[in-house]
Design a protein around this motif. Structure first.
Motif, PDB file in Angstrom:
ATOM      1  N   VAL A  29       0.838  -1.200   0.000  1.00  0.00           N
ATOM      2  CA  VAL A  29       0.000   0.000   0.000  1.00  0.00           C
ATOM      3  C   VAL A  29       0.875   1.254   0.000  1.00  0.00           C
ATOM      4  O   VAL A  29       1.722   1.430   0.887  1.00  0.00           O
ATOM      5  N   PRO A  30       0.689   2.154  -0.994  1.00  0.00           N
ATOM      6  CA  PRO A  30       1.537   3.352  -1.089  1.00  0.00           C
ATOM      7  C   PRO A  30       1.195   4.404  -0.037  1.00  0.00           C
ATOM      8  O   PRO A  30       0.265   5.181  -0.202  1.00  0.00           O
ATOM      9  N   LEU A 168      -3.852  10.576   2.699  1.00  0.00           N
ATOM     10  CA  LEU A 168      -3.476   9.751   1.553  1.00  0.00           C
ATOM     11  C   LEU A 168      -4.487   9.909   0.411  1.00  0.00           C
ATOM     12  O   LEU A 168      -5.633  10.252   0.634  1.00  0.00           O
ATOM     13  N   PRO A 169      -4.008   9.691  -0.841  1.00  0.00           N
ATOM     14  CA  PRO A 169      -2.667   9.220  -1.224  1.00  0.00           C
ATOM     15  C   PRO A 169      -1.621  10.334  -1.153  1.00  0.00           C
ATOM     16  O   PRO A 169      -1.952  11.509  -1.272  1.00  0.00           O
ATOM     17  N   GLY A 170      -0.366   9.947  -0.960  1.00  0.00           N
ATOM     18  CA  GLY A 170       0.725  10.904  -0.845  1.00  0.00           C
ATOM     19  C   GLY A 170       1.332  11.210  -2.207  1.00  0.00           C
ATOM     20  O   GLY A 170       2.344  10.628  -2.586  1.00  0.00           O
ATOM     21  N   ARG A 171       0.740  12.128  -2.930  1.00  0.00           N
ATOM     22  CA  ARG A 171       1.198  12.419  -4.290  1.00  0.00           C
ATOM     23  C   ARG A 171       2.611  13.004  -4.301  1.00  0.00           C
ATOM     24  O   ARG A 171       3.428  12.648  -5.147  1.00  0.00           O
ATOM     25  N   GLU A 172       2.877  13.931  -3.375  1.00  0.00           N
ATOM     26  CA  GLU A 172       4.211  14.529  -3.331  1.00  0.00           C
ATOM     27  C   GLU A 172       5.277  13.472  -3.079  1.00  0.00           C
ATOM     28  O   GLU A 172       6.367  13.519  -3.650  1.00  0.00           O
ATOM     29  N   HIS A 178      12.427   9.248  -9.850  1.00  0.00           N
ATOM     30  CA  HIS A 178      13.042   7.968  -9.503  1.00  0.00           C
ATOM     31  C   HIS A 178      12.111   7.064  -8.693  1.00  0.00           C
ATOM     32  O   HIS A 178      12.494   5.965  -8.316  1.00  0.00           O
ATOM     33  N   ALA A 179      10.879   7.567  -8.408  1.00  0.00           N
ATOM     34  CA  ALA A 179       9.946   6.790  -7.585  1.00  0.00           C
ATOM     35  C   ALA A 179       8.945   6.061  -8.458  1.00  0.00           C
ATOM     36  O   ALA A 179       8.591   6.510  -9.545  1.00  0.00           O
ATOM     37  N   SER A 180       8.488   4.909  -7.975  1.00  0.00           N
ATOM     38  CA  SER A 180       7.370   4.237  -8.616  1.00  0.00           C
ATOM     39  C   SER A 180       6.143   5.109  -8.416  1.00  0.00           C
ATOM     40  O   SER A 180       5.862   5.556  -7.308  1.00  0.00           O
ATOM     41  N   LYS A 181       5.425   5.378  -9.466  1.00  0.00           N
ATOM     42  CA  LYS A 181       4.313   6.311  -9.400  1.00  0.00           C
ATOM     43  C   LYS A 181       3.089   5.701  -8.717  1.00  0.00           C
ATOM     44  O   LYS A 181       2.844   4.509  -8.790  1.00  0.00           O
ATOM     45  N   ILE A 182       2.312   6.578  -8.058  1.00  0.00           N
ATOM     46  CA  ILE A 182       1.011   6.141  -7.561  1.00  0.00           C
ATOM     47  C   ILE A 182       0.155   5.739  -8.753  1.00  0.00           C
ATOM     48  O   ILE A 182      -0.568   4.758  -8.726  1.00  0.00           O
ATOM     49  N   ARG A 183       0.254   6.520  -9.835  1.00  0.00           N
ATOM     50  CA  ARG A 183      -0.479   6.180 -11.045  1.00  0.00           C
ATOM     51  C   ARG A 183       0.446   5.399 -11.973  1.00  0.00           C
ATOM     52  O   ARG A 183       1.488   5.888 -12.393  1.00  0.00           O
ATOM     53  N   THR A 184       0.048   4.180 -12.298  1.00  0.00           N
ATOM     54  CA  THR A 184       0.883   3.343 -13.145  1.00  0.00           C
ATOM     55  C   THR A 184       0.904   3.870 -14.575  1.00  0.00           C
ATOM     56  O   THR A 184       1.880   3.750 -15.283  1.00  0.00           O
TER      57      THR A 184
END
Length: 267
Positions: A29-30, A168-172, A178-184
């Protein structure tokens, strides 16, 4: 080559530096995570120097680029575990800044038996008084499952918490390239992001989490929540989720509605 650490830096106020990063709860869970650094401005008559830093919830890893960013902002004077869970960065930060004083709730010292803590928040009071308390106020939620400490910085009208409130969700926290996105991909959420949104301060599930899971002593939680409401804060910085600007107190009132009603839970 070492993979870059996906940290995101921000200055919501000239005296505050936040370091946000992606974090998956249970590996699924992000949630995201965040360290908050407050630059103290106590007058020269104080034992503190003008650029001393109060670090809340230090990042789990401290890479060289982040260390340089921190040192440019000020001198680390205090390293704070704001609850029993957000202490995973103590080792890295203590090794990098060995002269800094350690602070946390009672019980955290058991996880670090070789470390000296300058201040431990205790259920029955009697905590040590340190110079930073002329600038930063606190309320100890010893009735909360993780023994959280809420901090208030009057200069910036900011409340800082660890697990006492989620947005949440933590968009920032997932905004680094370099991060895996909340939105794929555009229009599609991370497969578990919908689970994370249940822990948003506007959700009834957030209230239920605090009431049924978080509160181990509801009487104490009611008292601590009301004490926190006495502060004049506008900004709310939490470890998990986006920073709330301008309506931090309204968010707190919403999340703690059941506690602020003196324990009379709304159906």
């Amino acid at each position: 080559m070492t993979n870059p650490v996906p940290y995101v830096y921000a200055n919501p106020h000239p005296s505050i530096l936040t370091i946000s990063f992606p974090f998956l709860r249970m590996g699924l869970v992000p949630f995201g995570g965040r360290a908050t650094l407050i630059r103290l401005s106590t007058p020269n008559s104080s034992p503190l120097t003008e650029k001393d830093l109060f670090v809340i919830s230090p990042t789990p890893k401290l890479d060289e680029a982040t260390k340089a960013k921190v040192e440019a902002f000020g001198k680390v004077k205090y390293i704070v575990a704001p609850d029993l869970e957000h202490q995973m960065g103590l080792k890295d930060w203590h090794e990098a800044f060995p002269d800094a004083e350690l602070i946390g709730p009672e019980g955290v010292q058991k996880k670090y038996p070789d470390y000296k803590f300058s201040k431990l928040y205790r259920e029955k009071g009697g905590s040590e008084t340190l110079p930073f308390e002329s600038e930063i106020r606190s309320v100890y939620f010893n009735g909360f499952v993780n023994k959280d400490i809420a901090f208030y910085h009057p200069t910036s009208k900011t409340l800082i918490t660890a697990d006492l409130l989620f947005n949440l969700p933590g968009r920032e926290q997932y905004s680094s390239p370099h991060a895996s996105k909340i939105r794929t991909k555009p229009g599609f959420l991370h497969p578990f992001a919908s689970v994370a949104t249940l822990l948003n301060y506007e959700s009834v599930w957030h209230k239920r989490f605090l009431w049924y899971v978080g509160a181990k002593n509801r009487e104490q939680m009611c008292k601590a929540a009301r004490e926190t409401m006495k502060w004049d804060f506008e900004r709310l910085i939490m470890c998990h989720g986006d920073v709330i600007e301008g309506k931090g107190k309204e968010a707190w009132r919403s999340a703690y509605e059941w506690f602020l009603a003196e324990g009379q839970k709304q159906k």
